[in-house]
Design a protein around this motif. Structure first.
Motif, PDB file in Angstrom:
ATOM      1  N   LYS A  40       0.690  -0.904  -0.026  1.00 52.52           N
ATOM      2  CA  LYS A  40      -0.344  -0.179   0.670  1.00 52.52           C
ATOM      3  C   LYS A  40       0.832   1.222  -0.056  1.00 52.52           C
ATOM      4  O   LYS A  40       1.729   1.213   0.512  1.00 52.52           O
ATOM      5  CB  LYS A  40      -0.961  -0.065   1.468  1.00 52.52           C
ATOM      6  CG  LYS A  40      -1.638   1.645   1.477  1.00 52.52           C
ATOM      7  CD  LYS A  40      -2.495   1.612   2.598  1.00 52.52           C
ATOM      8  CE  LYS A  40      -2.946   2.550   2.627  1.00 52.52           C
ATOM      9  NZ  LYS A  40      -3.857   3.022   4.069  1.00 52.52           N
ATOM     10  N   ASP A  69      -4.596  -1.296   8.549  1.00 52.53           N
ATOM     11  CA  ASP A  69      -3.813  -0.904   7.898  1.00 52.53           C
ATOM     12  C   ASP A  69      -2.926  -2.074   6.856  1.00 52.53           C
ATOM     13  O   ASP A  69      -2.291  -2.627   7.210  1.00 52.53           O
ATOM     14  CB  ASP A  69      -2.902  -0.189   7.975  1.00 52.53           C
ATOM     15  CG  ASP A  69      -2.789   1.517   6.353  1.00 52.53           C
ATOM     16  OD1 ASP A  69      -3.282   0.761   5.508  1.00 52.53           O
ATOM     17  OD2 ASP A  69      -2.147   1.958   6.442  1.00 52.53           O
ATOM     18  N   THR A  70      -3.126  -2.039   5.832  1.00 51.51           N
ATOM     19  CA  THR A  70      -2.172  -2.970   4.947  1.00 51.51           C
ATOM     20  C   THR A  70      -2.093  -4.723   5.013  1.00 51.51           C
ATOM     21  O   THR A  70      -1.143  -5.135   5.491  1.00 51.51           O
ATOM     22  CB  THR A  70      -1.132  -2.560   4.643  1.00 51.51           C
ATOM     23  OG1 THR A  70      -1.141  -0.957   4.544  1.00 51.51           O
ATOM     24  CG2 THR A  70      -0.457  -3.089   3.341  1.00 51.51           C
ATOM     25  N   LYS A 123       4.242  -1.060   3.139  1.00 56.97           N
ATOM     26  CA  LYS A 123       3.606   0.187   2.811  1.00 56.97           C
ATOM     27  C   LYS A 123       4.572   1.167   3.005  1.00 56.97           C
ATOM     28  O   LYS A 123       5.511   0.963   3.885  1.00 56.97           O
ATOM     29  CB  LYS A 123       2.649  -0.550   4.303  1.00 56.97           C
ATOM     30  CG  LYS A 123       1.867   0.790   4.373  1.00 56.97           C
ATOM     31  CD  LYS A 123       1.421   0.863   6.067  1.00 56.97           C
ATOM     32  CE  LYS A 123       0.616   2.596   5.827  1.00 56.97           C
ATOM     33  NZ  LYS A 123       0.405   3.602   6.709  1.00 56.97           N
TER      34      LYS A 123
END
Length: 171
Positions: A40, A69-70, A123
């Protein structure tokens, strides 16, 4: 078995940019398998290229407040068996190689090589991305990255990579 080993490379290799999971491979025969790249990336301003670019008095805000996240689950099974008796002929003459940009899982392969099972998981948060060129200026800017993830960058990369490469000295 037919085999030829004629590679004539007399010049230079010029590379401007290489990013994750990139490679240049030179030899008689190349084999790449099992490459993967997951990630990401947030950018307020992406890449800047050229000459004499001016970024002046900007306010750049990146707000990425994900709870999780991710999450990346990359459990691959890669099998590779090299066939030593494959008939192949390589006749190649190069004066030079020029690469402007190589990004995520790129390769330049010339001739023999075994490039196996490369992974790239990441990320990134950038307020300003990559800056390329000459005489570029970034002045009097305010950059703010707000990344308040509860859990960030979860990567489960449990690959199984099996390779069998026969070493045949007659090639």
């Amino acid at each position: 078995m037919i085999s030829s080993k004629h590679i004539n490379f007399t010049g230079d290799i010029h590379v401007q940019t290489m990013q994750r999971q990139s490679g240049i491979f030179i030899g008689e025969r190349n084999s790449a398998f099992g490459w993967s790249a997951h990630g990401k990336e947030n950018r307020v301003i992406g890449s800047i290229s050229g000459q004499s670019n001016l970024l002046l008095h900007n306010t750049l805000i990146l707000n990425d407040p994900d709870i999780v996240d991710t999450p990346i689950d990359d459990r691959d099974i890669n099998l590779h068996v090299e066939q030593p008796n494959d008939n192949h002929t390589t006749n190649l003459t190069l004066e030079s190689v020029n690469v402007n940009a190589m990004t995520n899982n790129n390769s330049l392969s010339i001739g023999k090589g075994h490039i196996n099972g490369m992974d790239g998981n990441n990320k990134n948060n950038y307020s300003i991305g990559n800056l390329y060129g000459h005489e570029n200026q970034i002045r009097h800017n305010v950059n703010y990255v707000d990344d308040q993830d509860g859990v960030d960058g979860i990567i489960n990369d449990q690959d199984i990579k099996i390779t069998n490469i026969e070493n045949d000295e007659s090639m």
